[in-house]
Motif scaffolding. Structure first.
Motif, PDB file in Angstrom:
ATOM      1  N   GLY A 112      18.478  26.773  -7.968  1.00  0.00           N
ATOM      2  CA  GLY A 112      19.249  26.539  -9.181  1.00  0.00           C
ATOM      3  C   GLY A 112      19.312  25.081  -9.577  1.00  0.00           C
ATOM      4  O   GLY A 112      20.298  24.619 -10.160  1.00  0.00           O
ATOM      5  N   LEU A 113      18.253  24.342  -9.288  1.00  0.00           N
ATOM      6  CA  LEU A 113      18.227  22.905  -9.545  1.00  0.00           C
ATOM      7  C   LEU A 113      18.008  22.598 -11.017  1.00  0.00           C
ATOM      8  O   LEU A 113      17.257  23.290 -11.707  1.00  0.00           O
ATOM      9  CB  LEU A 113      17.098  22.245  -8.759  1.00  0.00           C
ATOM     10  CG  LEU A 113      17.221  22.153  -7.243  1.00  0.00           C
ATOM     11  CD1 LEU A 113      15.875  21.774  -6.647  1.00  0.00           C
ATOM     12  CD2 LEU A 113      18.278  21.135  -6.856  1.00  0.00           C
ATOM     13  N   SER A 114      18.644  21.538 -11.485  1.00  0.00           N
ATOM     14  CA  SER A 114      18.251  20.911 -12.737  1.00  0.00           C
ATOM     15  C   SER A 114      17.242  19.826 -12.360  1.00  0.00           C
ATOM     16  O   SER A 114      17.551  18.947 -11.554  1.00  0.00           O
ATOM     17  CB  SER A 114      19.454  20.289 -13.446  1.00  0.00           C
ATOM     18  OG  SER A 114      20.374  21.279 -13.845  1.00  0.00           O
ATOM     19  N   VAL A 115      16.047  19.899 -12.925  1.00  0.00           N
ATOM     20  CA  VAL A 115      14.969  18.985 -12.567  1.00  0.00           C
ATOM     21  C   VAL A 115      14.660  18.076 -13.744  1.00  0.00           C
ATOM     22  O   VAL A 115      14.452  18.552 -14.865  1.00  0.00           O
ATOM     23  CB  VAL A 115      13.695  19.753 -12.156  1.00  0.00           C
ATOM     24  CG1 VAL A 115      12.586  18.783 -11.775  1.00  0.00           C
ATOM     25  CG2 VAL A 115      13.998  20.707 -10.997  1.00  0.00           C
ATOM     26  N   ILE A 116      14.664  16.772 -13.494  1.00  0.00           N
ATOM     27  CA  ILE A 116      14.313  15.796 -14.520  1.00  0.00           C
ATOM     28  C   ILE A 116      13.081  15.052 -14.016  1.00  0.00           C
ATOM     29  O   ILE A 116      13.137  14.373 -12.985  1.00  0.00           O
ATOM     30  CB  ILE A 116      15.468  14.814 -14.794  1.00  0.00           C
ATOM     31  CG1 ILE A 116      16.697  15.565 -15.306  1.00  0.00           C
ATOM     32  CG2 ILE A 116      15.030  13.767 -15.815  1.00  0.00           C
ATOM     33  CD1 ILE A 116      17.638  16.041 -14.223  1.00  0.00           C
ATOM     34  N   ALA A 117      11.968  15.209 -14.718  1.00  0.00           N
ATOM     35  CA  ALA A 117      10.694  14.650 -14.264  1.00  0.00           C
ATOM     36  C   ALA A 117      10.146  13.652 -15.270  1.00  0.00           C
ATOM     37  O   ALA A 117      10.122  13.918 -16.475  1.00  0.00           O
ATOM     38  CB  ALA A 117       9.668  15.760 -14.037  1.00  0.00           C
ATOM     39  N   VAL A 118       9.721  12.509 -14.774  1.00  0.00           N
ATOM     40  CA  VAL A 118       8.977  11.537 -15.570  1.00  0.00           C
ATOM     41  C   VAL A 118       7.494  11.840 -15.376  1.00  0.00           C
ATOM     42  O   VAL A 118       7.027  11.966 -14.244  1.00  0.00           O
ATOM     43  CB  VAL A 118       9.285  10.098 -15.107  1.00  0.00           C
ATOM     44  CG1 VAL A 118       8.233   9.126 -15.623  1.00  0.00           C
ATOM     45  CG2 VAL A 118      10.669   9.673 -15.568  1.00  0.00           C
ATOM     46  N   SER A 119       6.758  11.970 -16.468  1.00  0.00           N
ATOM     47  CA  SER A 119       5.341  12.295 -16.310  1.00  0.00           C
ATOM     48  C   SER A 119       4.554  11.950 -17.565  1.00  0.00           C
ATOM     49  O   SER A 119       5.090  11.984 -18.678  1.00  0.00           O
ATOM     50  CB  SER A 119       5.163  13.784 -16.004  1.00  0.00           C
ATOM     51  OG  SER A 119       3.791  14.102 -15.807  1.00  0.00           O
ATOM     52  N   HIS A 120       3.284  11.612 -17.376  1.00  0.00           N
ATOM     53  CA  HIS A 120       2.350  11.529 -18.495  1.00  0.00           C
ATOM     54  C   HIS A 120       1.140  12.434 -18.228  1.00  0.00           C
ATOM     55  O   HIS A 120       0.132  12.368 -18.939  1.00  0.00           O
ATOM     56  CB  HIS A 120       1.893  10.079 -18.727  1.00  0.00           C
ATOM     57  CG  HIS A 120       1.112   9.489 -17.598  1.00  0.00           C
ATOM     58  ND1 HIS A 120       1.691   8.764 -16.596  1.00  0.00           N
ATOM     59  CD2 HIS A 120      -0.206   9.529 -17.320  1.00  0.00           C
ATOM     60  CE1 HIS A 120       0.759   8.371 -15.737  1.00  0.00           C
ATOM     61  NE2 HIS A 120      -0.411   8.830 -16.157  1.00  0.00           N
ATOM     62  N   GLU A 121       1.259  13.301 -17.201  1.00  0.00           N
ATOM     63  CA  GLU A 121       0.181  14.228 -16.847  1.00  0.00           C
ATOM     64  C   GLU A 121       0.324  15.494 -17.687  1.00  0.00           C
ATOM     65  O   GLU A 121       1.205  16.329 -17.450  1.00  0.00           O
ATOM     66  CB  GLU A 121       0.253  14.566 -15.359  1.00  0.00           C
ATOM     67  CG  GLU A 121       0.101  13.374 -14.431  1.00  0.00           C
ATOM     68  CD  GLU A 121      -1.326  12.869 -14.367  1.00  0.00           C
ATOM     69  OE1 GLU A 121      -2.237  13.608 -14.803  1.00  0.00           O
ATOM     70  OE2 GLU A 121      -1.543  11.739 -13.886  1.00  0.00           O
ATOM     71  N   LEU A 122      -0.538  15.661 -18.682  1.00  0.00           N
ATOM     72  CA  LEU A 122      -0.373  16.754 -19.639  1.00  0.00           C
ATOM     73  C   LEU A 122      -0.406  18.148 -19.012  1.00  0.00           C
ATOM     74  O   LEU A 122       0.407  18.996 -19.381  1.00  0.00           O
ATOM     75  CB  LEU A 122      -1.433  16.646 -20.737  1.00  0.00           C
ATOM     76  CG  LEU A 122      -1.236  15.484 -21.715  1.00  0.00           C
ATOM     77  CD1 LEU A 122      -2.340  15.494 -22.766  1.00  0.00           C
ATOM     78  CD2 LEU A 122       0.119  15.548 -22.381  1.00  0.00           C
TER      79      LEU A 122
END
Length: 266
Positions: free
Chosen positions: A200-210
């Motif tokens: 039940g995690l809220s996930v915040i991801a930084v990414s530029h991998e399309l």
């Protein structure tokens, strides 16, 4: 949509409101506002140098913004009460781009460390939890191995196991797929989604991998490096289908921005 207006007051989830990121007189991003709902994967995207990782560091309290507000389930991150801040930080797990595993510790010792520092669990309980967390990320039985003995993908998984060691409500990922081959990256994306569903995690991801962005994002925000503001919110697919901004479209279609701009003017 992740966009917030002045009438919004979500009581659950992560809320970032009117954040201004700057180093002295150098503006990084301004007017950053969004809401991450519980058990949602939210992606912060944009070209290199737009301020993605800087925004992440502000949200996890490694840097302080002079303007704006960050809250978790209605509790403000910025507080002068050290105990209150510490309790809130224990609800946050972080996987850094480099994994930041201690090279002198075994995988099991790395995962155990947060529990040793922040809980009163007995050694046997910690050992059980280490085994459980490693099993969750597909590294069952790998406690005694050193980080240097693991492949890049396995190191990311070990970093994830440590990030969820304290059963956080929020998991932050800084370029989780960086340096991984496409197959390993796909497996990591699948693992992130399984952890979201199982815990039940809220996930915040930084990414530029399309490929990862289109696979994992339930919602997202695009940080523009020219206007120094977010210029698009929503699912990556919706952005691709409906955006009128040439820079957003070029990023999502992996096209040179100059060519996209010329096409828009034609």
């Amino acid at each position: 949509m992740a966009r917030l207006d002045e009438h919004d007051n979500p009581s659950r989830g992560l809320v970032v409101r009117n954040l201004r990121l700057a180093f002295g007189d150098t503006l990084v991003q301004d007017q950053v506002s969004f809401h991450v709902a519980p058990a949602q994967i939210f992606v912060i995207m944009g070209v290199s140098g737009c301020g993605k990782s800087t925004l992440l560091r502000h949200i996890i309290d490694l840097q302080r913004a002079e303007v704006g507000d960050i809250s978790f389930d209605g509790q403000r991150l910025i507080s002068d009460d050290r105990a209150e801040r510490a309790a809130l930080q224990e609800r946050i797990g972080v996987l850094f781009q480099s994994t930041a595993l201690w090279s002198s510790m075994t995988v099991g010792e790395n995962v155990a460390l947060p529990m040793q520092l922040h809980t009163r669990m007995r050694a046997a309980e910690i050992q059980d939890q280490v085994a459980f967390k490693l099993a969750l990320v597909g590294l069952a039985g790998q406690e005694s191995r050193m980080p240097s003995e693991l492949s890049g993908g396995m190191q990311k998984r070990a970093g994830l196991a440590r990030a969820i060691a304290l059963d956080p409500d929020y998991l932050f990922l800084d370029e989780p797929s960086a340096g991984l081959d496409p197959i390993t990256s796909q497996r990591l994306d699948a693992l992130i989604m399984r952890l979201r569903d199982a815990l039940g995690l809220s996930v915040i991801a930084v990414s530029h991998e399309l490929p990862s962005i289109f696979t994992i994002a339930d919602d997202s925000i695009y940080l523009d490096n020219q206007s120094k503001t977010p210029i698009a919110h929503g699912t990556p697919r919706d952005m691709l289908d409906s955006t009128v901004d040439a820079r957003v479209r070029a990023f999502l279609k992996r096209e040179p921005i100059e060519d996209a701009a010329q096409g828009a003017d034609a």
